[in-house]
Design a protein around this motif. Structure first.
Motif, PDB file in Angstrom:
ATOM      1  N   UNK A 320       1.072  -1.154  -0.051  1.00 14.56           N
ATOM      2  CA  UNK A 320      -0.167  -0.028   0.161  1.00 14.56           C
ATOM      3  C   UNK A 320       0.950   1.398   0.026  1.00 14.56           C
ATOM      4  N   UNK A 321       0.604   2.107  -0.940  1.00 17.83           N
ATOM      5  CA  UNK A 321       1.412   3.401  -0.716  1.00 17.83           C
ATOM      6  C   UNK A 321       1.378   4.144   0.438  1.00 17.83           C
ATOM      7  N   UNK A 322       0.117   4.051   0.852  1.00 14.05           N
ATOM      8  CA  UNK A 322      -0.359   4.818   2.385  1.00 14.05           C
ATOM      9  C   UNK A 322       0.460   3.977   3.429  1.00 14.05           C
ATOM     10  N   UNK A 380      -6.864   4.516  -5.787  1.00 15.91           N
ATOM     11  CA  UNK A 380      -7.218   3.192  -5.485  1.00 15.91           C
ATOM     12  C   UNK A 380      -6.562   2.134  -5.491  1.00 15.91           C
ATOM     13  N   UNK A 381      -5.719   1.802  -6.679  1.00 16.97           N
ATOM     14  CA  UNK A 381      -4.917   0.723  -6.770  1.00 16.97           C
ATOM     15  C   UNK A 381      -3.572   0.921  -5.797  1.00 16.97           C
ATOM     16  N   UNK A 382      -3.163   2.040  -5.535  1.00 17.46           N
ATOM     17  CA  UNK A 382      -2.188   2.269  -4.762  1.00 17.46           C
ATOM     18  C   UNK A 382      -2.385   1.818  -3.496  1.00 17.46           C
ATOM     19  N   UNK A 383      -3.746   1.698  -2.885  1.00 15.95           N
ATOM     20  CA  UNK A 383      -4.264   1.394  -1.853  1.00 15.95           C
ATOM     21  C   UNK A 383      -3.839  -0.133  -1.507  1.00 15.95           C
ATOM     22  N   UNK A 384      -3.265  -0.745  -2.524  1.00 11.03           N
ATOM     23  CA  UNK A 384      -2.978  -2.411  -2.145  1.00 11.03           C
ATOM     24  C   UNK A 384      -1.654  -2.633  -2.865  1.00 11.03           C
ATOM     25  N   UNK A 385      -0.865  -1.650  -3.384  1.00 13.11           N
ATOM     26  CA  UNK A 385       0.344  -1.878  -3.946  1.00 13.11           C
ATOM     27  C   UNK A 385       1.466  -0.903  -3.454  1.00 13.11           C
ATOM     28  N   UNK A 386       2.879  -1.191  -3.365  1.00  8.51           N
ATOM     29  CA  UNK A 386       3.824  -0.427  -2.647  1.00  8.51           C
ATOM     30  C   UNK A 386       4.443   0.200  -4.034  1.00  8.51           C
ATOM     31  N   UNK A 387       4.028   1.526  -4.290  1.00  9.27           N
ATOM     32  CA  UNK A 387       4.482   2.524  -5.280  1.00  9.27           C
ATOM     33  C   UNK A 387       4.356   3.772  -5.022  1.00  9.27           C
TER      34      UNK A 387
END
Length: 453
Positions: A320-322, A380-387
């Motif tokens: 998650x980016x967050x 939205x997608x960044x909520x699940x990815x480390x980017x």
């Protein structure tokens, strides 16, 4: 052969950057996003192509007089504050020496973002950057999309080796963010063949994103598509095109893809989803115990064992980016990161609203709208990815800030309308009536003087 071709192409850009450093920014952006050297098998694979480009840019910026302050608005100030806090977090982190390479990589990207803001200012520069950013990823997406179609999505699509988007999930999100930028370019091009090519690129990028088997990308493309439809002027037409594109793409996906997407509803039984929950809890608890963050690697086994309720499900990523920013740099880092994203989104909204008032600035309205759509996909997608450290959202900020400065300074009143030549950047004349594009005198253009570009 491709190695020498790539090296020669980069060297040409290096020499051009000494006189025109803004060209170096385009080359750096291309190398950083697309990583073309990672698709070679000889000396170009490990050649210091990016370093040579950076050196040329720095020499060029010392020589050129065509530069301004990079601090052109609140998003830039927030980026600078985030850079300072990330550096402090790294220095006060658990293991600064092992995190040094990642800090250097992130700082190099962010510093070049600031340099780009100092060198770029005209519509020509903004459009050149938009084309460079978009095509750097769209070409990879087209390649992945063709692979997906030809193989029936039997295998996953991966990104450039050794890059931020090497993993299938991160690569898919980058392509989702690229689709709205392709739509922006399509709106600026008058040539029908160009519009069809860009439409094809959008479809192939969508096919590639789905062919990555990324559940986060599916959520991102759904949110991006819904927001694009909402912001569209012709909702019925846009909606029909989306449905007509989605049906064959989803029909192409095999049963294995459908089974993986269905695990979104049964995340309690999915090891990957449990690994995400473990990483998120780890980051949340770390933020309370390390106010300045732990550096660039919160996904350490010893930290999972101490701060995660599911240490056995720990993974080497934040997912998650967050939570990536939260675990690495604490609540202050997360606040600065969110502020940067939100303010950039609001500046894009300003472009969408105010750019529509004049034909000369309509392209700014289109840019603001599609940048908003792209950022929604990232959120939205960044909520699940480390980017969180990936170049693209920062490139989008540059486009938004430069376009707003261009608008508020009424730059169209002082920038001459350049005549069309074979070297012209497509989309420069979108605001002009059809047939009124100025053409260069004979001998200073390509084999024919087209007026629809």
């Amino acid at each position: 052969m491709r190695d020498f071709f790539l090296i020669g192409l980069v060297l040409m850009g290096v020499f051009a950057s000494l006189k025109y450093p803004w060209v170096g920014i385009m080359q750096w952006t291309w190398l950083s996003l697309m990583n073309p050297h990672r698709y070679t098998y000889g000396p170009a694979y490990s050649a210091p192509l990016a370093a040579l480009t950076v050196m040329a840019i720095l020499i060029g910026i010392l020589v050129t007089k065509d530069k301004t302050s990079p601090f052109k608005g609140t998003p830039v100030t927030l980026l600078a504050l985030l850079m300072a806090w990330i550096t402090l977090s790294w220095l006060l982190g658990i293991d600064p020496s092992s995190d040094y390479d990642q800090w250097k990589k992130v700082m190099k990207i962010d510093v070049l973002i600031l340099v780009g803001l100092a060198l770029l200012h005209s519509k020509k520069h903004i459009m050149a950057l938009a084309w460079t950013v978009t095509l750097s990823l769209a070409l990879l997406g087209a390649k992945g999309g063709l692979f997906t179609v030809m193989t029936g999505a039997s295998s996953r699509v991966w990104g450039p080796p050794g890059s931020f988007i090497e993993d299938n999930n991160e690569f898919a999100l980058a392509l989702v963010m690229t689709i709205p930028l392709l739509r922006f370019l399509q709106l600026q091009v008058k040539n029908k063949k160009g519009k069809l090519l860009l439409m094809g690129a959008m479809l192939l990028c969508a096919a590639s994103a789905l062919g990555s088997y990324s559940r986060g990308a599916l959520l991102a493309v759904s949110a991006m598509g819904a927001f694009m439809w909402w912001r569209g002027k012709n909702k019925l037409g846009v909606g029909l095109v989306m449905v007509m594109a989605a049906i064959p793409l989803l029909a192409l996906m095999p049963d294995a893809w459908t089974e993986r997407m269905n695990t979104i509803q049964t995340y309690q039984q999915d090891a990957s989803a449990l690994g995400r929950l473990s990483a998120w809890w780890n980051a949340w608890n770390l933020a309370f115990h390390y106010p300045t963050g732990v550096g660039f690697n919160a996904a350490r086994p010893e930290l999972f064992a101490k701060y995660s309720p599911y240490p056995e499900a720990g993974t080497p990523a934040a997912h998650s980016i967050y939570f990536q920013i939260l675990g690495n740099h604490g609540f202050v880092g997360l606040f600065l990161f969110l502020s940067f994203c939100i303010v950039t989104f609001q500046w894009a909204r300003w472009l969408r609203k105010h750019g529509a008032a004049r034909p000369e600035t309509m392209w700014c309205s289109d840019l603001g709208t599609m940048c908003q759509v792209s950022l929604v996909g990232y959120a939205v997608g960044g909520a699940f990815l480390s980017l969180a450290y990936f170049d693209l959202p920062y490139n989008i900020m540059v486009l938004v800030v430069l376009a707003r400065v261009w608008m508020t300074s009424k730059a169209w009143e002082r920038e001459p309308v350049e005549p069309y030549t074979w070297r012209s950047i497509p989309g420069m004349w979108a605001h002009l009536p059809e047939g009124s594009i100025p053409v260069a005198p004979k001998g200073k253009r390509g084999p024919r003087a087209a007026v629809k570009v």
